[in-house]
Design a protein around this motif. Structure first.
Motif: not given
Length: 507
Positions: A320-328, A374-385, A407-410
């Motif tokens: 369900t969490f992944n479905q919501h990721l894909a819907s936004i 998901v986006e906020g946490t991944t932005l931290g890794l973009r910062y690190g990259l 997760s395919n969406q992540w």
């Protein structure tokens, strides 16, 4: 057969690797409890790790259907930085303070001041000590648990303690030692003088474990433990290492040219190097590897712990969490989460709290909040990259591991945000697999065969071609703009210095 163990924050994983079949034939998992409070305390009792290991081990043996006496060697991966203090009899003195414990921020600042500041610390150790490292935990213990502190006879990291329980020996290796704050990552030696700053009586410097090379054994499994586990005599225990070091082995990231990203409880990025790295930015930890080289690393403290909190808040299961990721859509319709619910290491904000920015009546919905997490946490890794790339470490693709990688969406969000293709190893339990591969390497040396670790990785690490995701250029553009907003929010709300020339922050 080789046993791989990964003692993580959330639980302990055990796998059995069959070298002839080149695959995992048995696995088990048992979760851990966590001691926490609002001041940043994050602790676990090492007894919980051992109990979880026993349960996971028996699950793996039962699933594999093998006789445990077929196991030749064991390799242990452990969460880094944790402080396990033992008394003279080898008993645990108090619960272990973990990598994500931020209660010791004042003590870390005291140590940095005593060392003359960040620049002199970097010159002395090859890195800048951070709040999560082990050193500040020792000073905290002295200042807050003086009676317990006086009992210290051995200072171990979590994976060291596992090896001690298995073998009775107090040893460690260069990779995990790199994150203690009293180890020189260039010379590969303890800096006992830093421990003497904490305790001038030299109690701590005498409590350090012996350093061994990555291919050397920590010892032989004790007779009583072999009997308990049904193992044959003379089962080797390899040096083991921190979870990131073992994850590097488990993703085949042992030679320059690869980047591994972990979407676990914490977020990590690392790349193998054959020589010490001089960081251009203090956010990069130029650790040693558990393979005889170096493993420059970026760590964020908030990743799947944040998305799990969102799941629990809205009572969503993972599908369900992944479905919501894909819907936004990308950018969560303007909703930006600064996900520092547990403080943060990169950027260095150990006492920070999270923020939700850009809230309006259209995006204040459970699906938007899930996507923003998901986006906020991944932005931290973009910062690190960005920091990793500034140090000359990059790759044509990213090897993605950890719970989020399923997760395919992540995966698509990650590919778009990093503007780099991502792919996943066929075996997702990278740290446990790395432990098993290192155990095979150690066993080979023990037998005088000296099989190369690179050959073993080529044999046991494969990429799942179905997992590969290419960046979507529309998403790339959205996340380029979102990353700029993230940097601006760091500058305006967290006082992180903004570099207008490079259009990003300085850590």
């Amino acid at each position: 057969m080789y046993l791989g163990v990964d003692c993580g924050t959330q639980g302990t994983k055990v796998i059995i690797l069959n070298p002839e079949l080149g695959c995992i034939i048995g696995e088990g998992y048992e979760p851990h409890q966590l001691i926490s409070n609002a001041r940043g305390r994050r602790e676990q009792h090492p007894d919980w790790w051992i109990a979880a290991f026993k349960s996971a081990y028996h699950q793996a043996i039962e699933q594999s259907g093998i006789d445990a006496k077929a196991i030749h060697a064991i390799g242990v991966s452990g969460q880094q930085h944790g402080l396990v203090a033992l008394d003279q009899q080898g008993n645990v003195i108090r619960p272990a303070k973990l990598w994500c414990d931020t209660e010791t921020e004042p003590q870390n600042q005291q140590l940095l001041a005593a060392l003359g500041g960040e620049n002199l610390c970097k010159k002395r150790l090859g890195l800048v000590i951070a709040t999560g490292y082990t050193a500040s935990k020792l000073l905290w213990m002295k200042q807050n648990c003086a009676d317990d502190f006086r009992k210290i006879a051995h200072i171990l990291l979590p994976h060291d303690y596992f090896n001690f329980w298995l073998t009775g020996n107090t040893v460690t290796e260069y990779g995990d030692a790199s994150g203690t704050g009293y180890f020189n990552v260039i010379t590969r030696q303890w800096d006992r003088g830093i421990l003497d700053i904490i305790d001038p009586n030299e109690q701590l410097s005498k409590a350090l474990p012996n350093l061994i090379e990555a291919h050397q054994p920590a010892g032989i499994v004790r007779k009583e433990i072999a009997s308990l586990l049904g193992l044959s005599p003379n089962v080797l225990v390899s040096s083991g290492g921190g979870d990131n070091m073992m994850g590097a082995i488990g993703t085949g990231n042992i030679t320059p040219g690869l980047v591994t990203m972990s979407l676990g409880t914490s977020g990590t990025l690392y790349a193998a190097a054959d020589k010490p790295i001089t960081p251009v930015n203090n956010g990069l930890a130029p650790f040693c590897s558990s393979t005889g080289g170096w493993l420059p690393l970026i760590c964020t403290m908030n990743m799947t712990n944040i998305t799990s909190a969102m799941q629990q808040l809205f009572e969503f299961d993972i599908p369900t969490f992944n479905q919501h990721l894909a819907s936004i859509p990308a950018g969560s319709d303007g909703l930006l989460l600064m996900p520092f619910l547990n403080g943060e290491r990169t950027p260095s904000l150990p006492s920070a709290e999270g923020m939700l920015l850009g809230i309006n009546m259209q995006n204040l919905t459970p699906p938007h909040l899930c996507r923003a997490a998901v986006e906020g946490t991944t932005l931290g890794l973009r910062y690190g990259l960005e920091i990793l790339r500034d140090s000359g470490l990059d790759s044509a693709s990213i090897r993605l591991i950890g719970g989020g990688a399923k997760s395919n969406q992540w995966r698509q969000i990650t590919a778009d945000m990093m503007n780099t293709p991502v792919e996943c190893p066929s075996i997702g339990e990278a740290a446990a697999l790395g432990g098993a591969i290192q155990a095979a390497w150690c066993h080979s040396h023990w037998q005088g065969k000296e099989t190369s670790l690179n050959n073993l990785c080529n044999q046991f690490v494969a990429i799942d071609s179905r997992s590969r995701v290419e960046p979507n250029q529309s998403g790339v553009q959205h996340y380029k703009e979102l990353f700029e907003q993230y940097n601006e929010a760091l500058h305006h709300h967290y006082n992180v210095l903004y570099d207008t020339e490079k259009n990003r922050i300085n850590v």
